[in-house]
Design an enzyme around this catalytic site. Structure first.
Site, PDB file in Angstrom:
ATOM      1  N   GLU A 455       0.809  -1.220   0.000  1.00  9.88           N
ATOM      2  CA  GLU A 455       0.000   0.000   0.000  1.00  9.88           C
ATOM      3  C   GLU A 455       0.843   1.272   0.000  1.00  9.88           C
ATOM      4  O   GLU A 455       0.742   2.118   0.873  1.00  9.88           O
ATOM      5  CB  GLU A 455      -0.962  -0.026   1.197  1.00  9.88           C
ATOM      6  CG  GLU A 455      -1.992  -1.143   1.055  1.00  9.88           C
ATOM      7  CD  GLU A 455      -2.930  -1.265   2.247  1.00  9.88           C
ATOM      8  OE1 GLU A 455      -4.135  -1.450   2.015  1.00  9.88           O
ATOM      9  OE2 GLU A 455      -2.471  -1.179   3.396  1.00  9.88           O
ATOM     10  N   GLU A 522      -4.760  -9.893   0.060  1.00 11.60           N
ATOM     11  CA  GLU A 522      -5.530  -9.791   1.306  1.00 11.60           C
ATOM     12  C   GLU A 522      -6.991 -10.017   0.930  1.00 11.60           C
ATOM     13  O   GLU A 522      -7.497  -9.403  -0.011  1.00 11.60           O
ATOM     14  CB  GLU A 522      -5.369  -8.430   1.981  1.00 11.60           C
ATOM     15  CG  GLU A 522      -3.961  -8.173   2.504  1.00 11.60           C
ATOM     16  CD  GLU A 522      -3.813  -6.786   3.140  1.00 11.60           C
ATOM     17  OE1 GLU A 522      -4.849  -6.191   3.531  1.00 11.60           O
ATOM     18  OE2 GLU A 522      -2.666  -6.292   3.224  1.00 11.60           O
TER      19      GLU A 522
END
Length: 999
Positions: A455, A522
């Site tokens: 991220e 994820e």
């Protein structure tokens, strides 16, 4: 020769282009030793310590000789400063920990609150270290450190999660030495460490001093390659050596098999770099299913024949590649049944022990988890050794996340302050983090992919790191999810990796000219009561070859042991330490609780991740073997025939089903129409394995073969219609309705009163974390009011069929309501039918059922349904139908944020009794859902933590036709899948029977 800086400078903290001073180059984590002397001095244990809340208040002369530290406190190393009584831990997700305190832009750091921990360690230099090259090694320090030895500056380093080594040969001295370390909580590198975790600081991994022999192997780079047809292995290996004089010394290198038998060897005169290539036939390949390891060993032998140094590194031969858009391991399409994992302990934070790591790996293996992503930083080396040894695939992730510089409150906002983006000033630090990880971990066969980070948006800097990976290592792939948000450098990642893509979004990608294999790095966010609908993701694996699995978020809760004002110990989350800002319970999204107890979510994960799928019918079972390299003959097939939940036949056999094939196995079973029959088939280990003992179950499947028709024998019933109360008498059961509120107020069995609170309609559940995230709590709020304040409007007696109907009017929705019809059949049995007409005003509800409370002594539960742990309509595949016994307190999951819990699905009957065997049985022809807990849903909802629940004074029973699923595609907006919702646009009706018991 590396130039040495001899003076420290605090300006380094704010310069992103300075991230190390005097640090030695990263190298492999191979083991080296001497048989004659100890080469390592462990510096863990007690250190002297002084804490300051910022740079200005720190005494920066503490490293000087003659400084008096006698009045300083003691601290244990390794540990986090904040867990040793200095400052407080702080949990934040994407926002930086200084947000709201100081307005900063990269690379600025806080000035008002930036704690500094000053450490001092006194140690005696072993005699065999004298006049030897001596290296000081820190395995992990958060987040920047300055190091001095005996009043002389040694070096500086950032990067919390990879080792920092310094040559201290010139600084150490015989006798007592004084090592000083200043650890600064925030530096420019902290902008690269915005992971979703607790913000700590300190020396939290091991510290050691090493004495290096006169000839020392500094690095091993082993590259075990496998031919396309898997028939041949090629080992290319480079050994880097450090010495000043070698005088005819030789290096002897051997490759040993798993039985430690040498299969090849090589000898050469010592040089700075030794390279060799060897070819092998009939090699054993490494995989998670069969983690075969070879040992690459070396000995450095002096001209006189003395062994100067010896060492080893485990290696594994495997072939991992992408072909035609699909990832293959050893020529088989691989599917990751993985988890993300933070290093965490409820007592020590990220300073975890070897025992913790071993526990984690064993739990993964036992629960069919075959892969782990080291979210979001390199882990301790021992964890990689365990994954090599036991067989766990790894995505090794660089210590890099800059979430808060480009996403604000969920909205992407890439600006000139986004880090690292295309900003060259961050390139060196980013590359260094990746290089440090790769050079340490490169020999571990369990690592299949290097991850750029997490991220951190996109841009040229991250692409440069990906290119470094590719140029450095041809045997692995490169992973990065962030390009999904910034496609400028889409080739940063070799795979299409996304977070929390819904099943339909994954399918949409795969059906539209997909170029890369897809993994969910994820998915199935396991926050609180969650992972509902995970099977939808697993189903995609069989239909779309380019979908190759994913990694659940995440493995373990990040919660810290804490003591409340009343002295009660509980597991604390963000904000419980007075930390501001914080992200509350968002750290509680593990399959394990922070103390490593297994949650009920793992029950579902183990089932959907199992590689042997079993489909039972009345004559046997279809077995689908999804293992890549394992035949079912390595396990034992066990079967059981259950009648009404009780075993009436069992057997075992070995079956031969090759990998990636299926076979129908007939079984010798016979049934009739007199009872419910269930065939239960499982596979267990035939022998002890390193990760589990013989008999450990790896998979199971069940099939309901027949269901009986319920038969009730009726007997006389007496109705007593009083002025205020309406009573019913049967053999041992007495029931009494209060005409005032139209509720069943008393239930007496054999002279013993059971009820503490009356039977009432119930449509509410204690909101789960996902309910709050997707606003179901808001949408369903009306049902809380209805459940609390529904009013009995009429009580009707039908003496002819011995029935009583209670009508209830809903508040808020005028003219709407429900009924509960009680028909007393005798034999101490009452049939309860609950009905509600269709509602057009609202589409769904949390549940449709009723609740009541028993006296707290009724705390024994026995039921026939799915278990042994809780289950929900979208999370019940792993629940095994059987008969289970629990105490009431055992039926409640200890979620960090108390919420809906304890539900059981597909219940045929349930008994709630006291220790004397008095109680009730609830049963039905149609399976229902039930929970028996010490608290009402409202009491659970009102508690912020488990320790805030009220004292236990009752047993709360909840019986429902259906309860909405828990969801979990994510925890901040993903809705519960439609098929798992309780809809009220049609009439709802169900019935159960309640019977008095006296054993």
């Amino acid at each position: 020769m590396m130039s040495i800086t001899k003076q420290y400078n605090l300006d380094w903290l704010t310069d992103p282009e300075i991230f190390q001073i005097n640090r030695l180059p990263a190298h492999s984590d191979h083991l080296f030793f001497s048989e004659d002397e100890e080469l390592q001095l462990n510096l863990n244990g007690g250190w002297k310590f002084c804490y300051a809340n910022n740079l200005h208040n720190t005494d920066w002369s503490f490293w000087q000789e003659g400084f008096c530290d006698e009045g300083w406190n003691d601290i244990e190393v390794p540990s986090h400063i904040q867990l040793q009584g200095y400052g407080i831990p702080q949990y934040t997700n994407t926002m930086y920990p200084w947000d709201g305190h100081e307005k900063l832009v990269p690379p600025q750091i806080p000035t008002e609150f930036n704690p500094v921990g000053s450490y001092v360690k006194y140690f005696h230099l072993p005699d065999n270290f004298i006049n030897k090259k001596t290296v000081l090694r820190f395995e992990g320090v958060e987040s920047a450190m300055y190091v001095w030895m005996n009043g002389k500056f040694v070096g500086y380093s950032e990067d919390t999660f990879t080792p920092s080594e310094f040559d201290v040969t010139e600084q150490v001295k015989p006798g007592e030495n004084r090592l000083c370390v200043a650890v600064v909580r925030f530096c420019s590198g902290s902008w690269l460490e915005d992971q979703d975790f607790w913000r700590f600081s300190g020396i939290f991994r091991d510290v050691a001093l090493y004495s290096l022999p006169e000839v020392h192997v500094t690095d091993i780079d082993a590259r075990p390659c496998v031919s396309e047809d898997l028939s041949e292995g090629v080992l290319e290996a480079d050994f880097l050596l450090d010495y000043e004089e070698c005088d005819g010394a030789k290096i002897h290198i051997s490759l040993l098999d798993a039985d430690e038998i040498s299969i090849d060897s090589f000898e050469a005169l010592v040089e700075k770099k030794i390279c060799f290539v060897r070819r092998f036939q009939n090699i054993n390949l490494w995989s998670a299913e069969k983690p075969y390891l070879y040992k690459l060993e070396y000995k450095i032998i002096s001209q006189s024949g003395a062994i100067i140094e010896q060492g080893r590194s485990n290696i594994g031969f495997r072939r991992f590649e992408i072909r035609d858009g699909i990832m293959y391991l050893n020529n088989k399409r691989i599917v990751f049944h993985g988890v993300n994992r933070h290093e965490f302990s409820h007592k020590s934070g990220r300073a975890i022990s070897k025992e913790d790591m071993l526990t984690d790996v064993l739990l993964m293996k036992k629960n069919n988890i075959n892969a782990v992503r080291t979210s979001h930083y390199p882990n301790q080396s021992y964890f990689y050794e365990l994954c090599d040894q036991y067989g766990i695939y790894m995505i090794d992730e660089a210590n890099l996340e800059t979430h808060g510089t480009w996403m604000i409150m969920g909205e992407v906002n890439i600006t000139e302050n986004t880090v690292p983006n295309d900003n060259e000033c961050w390139l060196g630090a980013v590359l260094d983090r990746g290089m440090s990880m790769v050079e340490r971990d490169k020999n571990h066969p369990s690592i299949l992919m290097w991850s750029v980070g997490n991220e951190s948006a996109g841009g040229k800097v991250l692409y440069e790191l990906a290119q470094y990976y590719r140029n450095r290592d041809k045997l692995r792939l490169v992973h990065y999810e962030g390009v999904f948000h910034d496609r400028r450098y889409d080739n940063t990642s070799d795979v299409e990796s996304r977070m929390y893509a819904k099943p339909h979004e994954i399918i949409e990608y795969l059906e539209n000219d997909a170029e890369k294999p897809f993994i969910s790095c994820e998915y199935s966010h396991a926050m609180g009561n969650s992972i509902g609908g995970i099977k939808k993701y697993i189903d995609i694996e069989d239909s779309y070859p380019m979908y190759q699995g994913g990694f659940i978020w995440d493995f373990i809760d990040q919660a810290l042991e804490h003591r409340d004002p009343n002295g009660q110990i509980y597991l604390a989350t963000g904000g419980d330490f007075g930390d501001r800002p914080n992200d509350g319970y968002f750290c509680g999204d593990g399959l394990l609780y922070a103390d490593r107890r297994v949650s009920s979510k793992m029950q579902e994960v183990k089932f959907v991740y199992q590689n042997l799928q079993i489909h039972c019918d009345s004559k046997g079972a279809l077995i689908k073997n999804k293992f890549l390299f394992t035949n079912t003959n390595e396990f034992m097939l066990n079967y059981r025939l259950l009648k009404d939940g009780k075993e009436i036949r069992r057997g075992s056999m070995s079956v031969d089903i090759p990998p990636l094939s299926e076979h129908y196995v007939p079984l010798p079973i016979e049934t009739d129409d007199n009872g419910e029959y269930i065939l239960d088939v499982s596979f267990v280990l035939k022998k002890n394995l390193p990760w589990a003992n013989k008999g450990h179950e790896i998979s199971f499947g069940q099939g309901v073969i027949s269901r009986p028709t319920l038969k009730i024998e009726e007997s006389p019933v007496q109705i007593i219609d009083g002025d205020v109360n309406l009573a019913v008498k049967m053999q041992k059961v007495r029931a009494m309705f209060w005409k005032v509120d139209k509720t069943l107020k008393s239930l007496n069995v054999d002279g013993k009163e059971l009820l503490k609170a009356p039977i009432k309609p119930d449509f509410w559940r204690a909101p789960i974390d996902n309910d709050a995230g997707n606003h179901s709590t808001f949408d369903w709020a009306i049902w809380k009011g209805i459940s609390l304040y529904t009013m009995g409007s009429r009580l009707t007696l039908e003496d002819k069929d011995k029935s009583i109907t209670a009508e209830y009017a809903f508040p808020i929705m005028k003219g709407k309501g429900c009924t509960m019809h009680y028909q007393f059949l005798g034999s101490d049995i009452c049939k309860i039918t609950m009905r509600m007409d269709a509602l057009k005003e609202i589409a769904t509800l949390p549940q449709f059922g009723f609740t009541f409370s028993l006296l707290s002594e009724f705390n024994r539960v026995r039921y026939y349904g799915r278990g042994p742990m809780e289950s929900y309509v979208d999370r019940k595949a792993g629940g095994r139908i059987g008969i289970y016994n629990h105490r009431v307190e055992e039926m409640m999951e200890p979620y960090l944020n108390p919420q809906e819990t304890g539900n059981r699905t597909d219940v045929r009957w349930i008994e709630i009794m006291n220790d004397d065997g008095t109680g009730i049985k609830i049963f039905s022809e149609t399976p229902f859902e039930a929970s028996v807990l010490p608290f009402t849903s409202h009491e659970i909802e009102n508690a912020g933590h488990i320790n805030e629940l009220p004292p236990v004074t009752k047993t709360v029973v909840n019986i429902s036709m259906a309860k909405s699923g828990v969801g979990g595609d994510d925890s901040w907006g993903a809705p519960i899948h439609s098929e798992y919702l309780v809809k009220c646009d049609n009439k709802l009706e169900f019935d159960v029977y309640i019977q008095g018991l006296k054993y």
